[in-house]
Design an enzyme around this catalytic site. Structure first.
Site, PDB file in Angstrom:
ATOM      1  N   SER A 147      -8.710 -14.741 -20.122  1.00  0.00           N
ATOM      2  CA  SER A 147      -8.277 -14.220 -18.826  1.00  0.00           C
ATOM      3  C   SER A 147      -7.922 -12.753 -18.948  1.00  0.00           C
ATOM      4  CB  SER A 147      -7.058 -14.983 -18.312  1.00  0.00           C
ATOM      5  OG  SER A 147      -6.527 -14.366 -17.144  1.00  0.00           O
ATOM      6  N   TYR A 161       1.422 -18.142 -19.659  1.00  0.00           N
ATOM      7  CA  TYR A 161      -0.036 -18.173 -19.470  1.00  0.00           C
ATOM      8  C   TYR A 161      -0.669 -16.941 -20.114  1.00  0.00           C
ATOM      9  CZ  TYR A 161      -4.578 -18.101 -17.119  1.00  0.00           C
ATOM     10  OH  TYR A 161      -5.930 -18.048 -16.853  1.00  0.00           O
TER      11      TYR A 161
END
Length: 252
Positions: A147, A161
């Site tokens: 990501s 995350y």
């Protein structure tokens, strides 16, 4: 709509896409199959969606297989790799796509959610890569879906995350060194906001995210899939150990 592809550049290849029943994983599975690969996908609970992806690939003349496997369970991950090899005869391409995104402020973040995030997003990637590498020959490809949040986390609540995605960016570099002598490449694809059911372009955070991007829209799963298909091909044989961002300028 059938994607435009380079004719059969993945012919005779076998791919495993974890978390391939929906979203980016579904798009990747369909694209790899369209380019000639036989494709296995894993799913955790969405059996009907996984079977629909398999039927779509088979209807287009491809070979596909759905395997129930929780990427947070090492035994199930190993079994998915082994089942892919048993059913499809080999394993040339691993796409570590399965992931979870649990967001919460620091003082509210539960330790069990921390553990789940790392079990799926980091340990699951390591286990799948380790097991897949045992079967891969020269020309093998390991592709991680990371990501852009590994490099930029512009809102509160995403620290764990972001850390998990930064971890696989580091893992990519190490695995590239381990597997390079065998002719196996390892890359980390870092998408920005992509229109999926987990993060729809009409969702509550969409407009605020678009304001952070150079291209004023969410990405499409098919755009990520096209990038992955290139990295899986022989054309990308000199790319390894890299984190490659595809985020519409989110991190610019």
């Amino acid at each position: 709509m059938k994607p435009e592809t380079t004719a059969a550049r993945l012919a005779n290849k076998v791919a495993l896409v974890t978390g391939g029943s929906r979203g980016i994983g579904e798009a990747i599975a369909i694209r790899l199959a369209a380019e000639g690969a036989s494709v296995a996908i894993t799913y955790t609970s969405a059996k009907e969606k996984a079977e629909a992806v398999v039927k779509s690939i088979e209807a287009a003349g491809g070979r596909a297989l759905a395997i129930k496997a929780d990427s947070g369970d090492a035994a199930e991950v190993k079994n998915a790799v082994d089942e892919t090899v048993r059913a499809l005869g080999a394993l040339d391409i691993l796409v570590n796509n399965a992931g979870v995104a649990i967001m919460a402020p620091l003082d509210e973040f539960k330790l069990e959610d921390f553990d789940r995030t790392f079990a799926v997003n980091v340990r699951g990637v390591f286990v799948a890569s380790q097991e897949a590498s045992r079967h891969m020959k020269e020309g093998g490809r390991i592709i991680i879906i990371g990501s852009t949040n590994a490099d930029r986390m512009p809102f509160p609540g995403g620290s764990v995350y972001a850390m998990s995605k930064a971890a696989v960016a580091g893992l990519t570099k190490g695995l590239a060194r381990d597997l390079g002598p065998r002719g196996i490449t390892v890359t980390n694809v870092q998408p920005g906001p992509v229109n999926t059911d987990m993060n729809p372009e009409t969702g509550p955070f969409a407009e605020s995210l678009k304001k952070l991007m150079a291209i004023d829209r969410y990405g499409k799963g098919e755009e990520i899939a096209a990038f992955v298909a290139f990295l899986a091909s022989a054309e990308a044989a000199y790319i390894t150990g890299s984190s490659l961002t595809i985020d519409g300028g989110f991190g610019a």
